[in-house]
Design a protein around this motif. Structure first.
Motif, mmCIF file in Angstrom:
data_model
loop_
_atom_site.group_PDB
_atom_site.id
_atom_site.type_symbol
_atom_site.label_atom_id
_atom_site.label_comp_id
_atom_site.label_asym_id
_atom_site.label_seq_id
_atom_site.Cartn_x
_atom_site.Cartn_y
_atom_site.Cartn_z
ATOM 1 N N ALA A 158 0.827 -1.208 0.000
ATOM 2 C CA ALA A 158 0.000 0.000 0.000
ATOM 3 C C ALA A 158 0.858 1.253 0.000
ATOM 4 N N GLN A 159 1.951 1.236 0.759
ATOM 5 C CA GLN A 159 2.871 2.372 0.762
ATOM 6 C C GLN A 159 3.481 2.585 -0.618
ATOM 7 N N SER A 160 3.857 1.493 -1.263
ATOM 8 C CA SER A 160 4.430 1.591 -2.608
ATOM 9 C C SER A 160 3.405 2.122 -3.601
ATOM 10 N N ALA A 161 2.166 1.660 -3.482
ATOM 11 C CA ALA A 161 1.120 2.092 -4.403
ATOM 12 C C ALA A 161 0.809 3.578 -4.263
ATOM 13 N N GLY A 162 1.008 4.130 -3.076
ATOM 14 C CA GLY A 162 0.691 5.535 -2.856
ATOM 15 C C GLY A 162 1.898 6.448 -2.770
ATOM 16 N N ALA A 163 3.081 5.903 -3.071
ATOM 17 C CA ALA A 163 4.311 6.678 -2.935
ATOM 18 C C ALA A 163 4.388 7.795 -3.969
ATOM 19 N N ALA A 169 5.097 2.518 -12.920
ATOM 20 C CA ALA A 169 5.132 1.055 -12.949
ATOM 21 C C ALA A 169 5.314 0.476 -11.553
ATOM 22 N N GLU A 170 6.129 1.138 -10.745
ATOM 23 C CA GLU A 170 6.354 0.666 -9.383
ATOM 24 C C GLU A 170 5.103 0.820 -8.540
ATOM 25 N N GLY A 174 2.845 -2.200 -6.821
ATOM 26 C CA GLY A 174 2.429 -2.226 -5.424
ATOM 27 C C GLY A 174 0.933 -2.425 -5.280
ATOM 28 N N LEU A 175 0.158 -1.727 -6.121
ATOM 29 C CA LEU A 175 -1.293 -1.863 -6.057
ATOM 30 C C LEU A 175 -1.729 -3.271 -6.434
ATOM 31 N N GLN A 176 -1.105 -3.843 -7.454
ATOM 32 C CA GLN A 176 -1.480 -5.196 -7.851
ATOM 33 C C GLN A 176 -1.154 -6.217 -6.767
ATOM 34 N N THR A 177 -0.016 -6.030 -6.106
ATOM 35 C CA THR A 177 0.331 -6.915 -4.989
ATOM 36 C C THR A 177 -0.699 -6.788 -3.879
ATOM 37 N N ARG A 229 -11.500 -0.378 -5.579
ATOM 38 C CA ARG A 229 -11.079 -1.764 -5.833
ATOM 39 C C ARG A 229 -10.692 -2.455 -4.518
ATOM 40 N N ILE A 230 -10.080 -1.720 -3.609
ATOM 41 C CA ILE A 230 -9.726 -2.276 -2.300
ATOM 42 C C ILE A 230 -10.995 -2.613 -1.511
#
Length: 297
Positions: A158-163, A169-170, A174-177, A229-230
């Motif tokens: 979640a941190q990666s998805a919102g960074a 792409a990164e 993160g969001l897909q994970t 989606r979450i």
């Protein structure tokens, strides 16, 4: 029984400064004696919230009392001034921040541990025997798998998805994970009341606090589409809602304190997801009911 959807990942939590353990008898140095030890924690902090919930489930306030700290530390380095004497007594010339959570020894005036998982395990095993069994026999590997999944595939993802400032792409990875992990948990919890057994265990404490953080902290840095989606995992969020209604969970849920801590620490930018609420945590913690909802901005 094995928890099939969970993959093994390394934890992302910072290594603590103190890793003492409470043993069975006097030969261990730190051994279980009623009212010898004290907890110092803030329920605005996820580790503090985990320990507080476990402490209430175990019903051990008489044996190991807890001192609750404010949401925002009062020292410039992010530490708590009230904990400084414990740190100074426990490590010569300690220069780091006096962080919570802390399990202290009132006999020596020193710190036993600042490692939340160890603290919770020792409280359950040394003071909670015969009450709620947070670590059932044979369940340790499953509980550890839940801890790893929460740390890596939900919190870190979640941190990666919102960074801010990272490649698209990164963030997408993160969001897909994150979504993959939530999907696996949603399928796993469909028809189940609890995570790994037919009773509350430490795995439920771990996952519930992680879901609280996902909705009250991490979603503020995600776009609205991602948050929708979450939210689209009905079994998972129904599980979170049920646990919020349990007194040991909901009683420690201080949404204002979590928000203050987040705003004091966060340097990221708020995204559209900040206006999209997944659960009305306050209503559920007060015994409310109803399906998980997404409030549209």
């Amino acid at each position: 029984m094995s928890v099939t959807p969970l993959a093994a990942h390394s934890s992302t939590r910072t290594a603590p400064a103190f890793r003492g353990r409470i043993g069975r008898d006097a030969r261990s140095g730190h051994y279980a004696v009623p009212r010898r030890y004290r907890l110092h924690l803030s329920t605005a902090c996820p580790d503090g919230l985990r320990i507080a919930v476990a402490h209430s489930l175990l019903g051990i306030d008489d044996n190991c009392p807890a001192t609750f700290l404010p949401a925002i530390p009062d020292c410039p380095d992010g530490g708590h001034a009230v904990l400084r004497p414990l740190y100074d007594a426990s490590a010569h010339r300690y220069t780091g921040p006096a962080l919570a959570p802390v399990l202290s020894d009132d006999w020596s005036g020193r710190i036993v541990s600042t490692h939340a998982p160890d603290i919770t395990r020792d409280l359950a095993r040394r003071f909670g025997a015969g009450r709620v069994d947070l670590y059932p026999s044979g369940a340790e590997s499953e509980i550890e798998a839940v801890e790893r999944m929460c740390a890596q595939d939900i919190e870190a993802a979640a941190q990666s998805a919102g960074a801010v400032g990272t490649e698209r792409a990164e963030r997408d990875e993160g969001l897909q994970t994150l979504l993959s992990s939530l999907g696996a948990l949603d399928r796993w919890l469909d028809g189940r009341a609890y995570m790994i057994r037919d009773q509350i265990t430490a795995a439920d404490v771990e996952l519930w606090v992680t879901l609280v953080q996902l909705d009250t902290v991490h979603r503020h840095h995600l776009d609205a589409a991602a948050v929708h989606r979450i939210a689209a995992h009905p079994a998972l969020w129904a599980y979170a809602r049920r646990l919020a209604a349990h007194p040991a969970f909901g009683a420690h849920l201080d949404l204002d304190a979590i928000a203050r801590r987040h705003h004091a620490r966060c340097r990221g930018l708020e995204a559209a997801g900040a206006a999209v609420q997944i659960l009305d945590w306050a209503a559920h913690a007060a015994g409310g009911s109803g399906a998980p909802r997404v409030e549209r901005p």
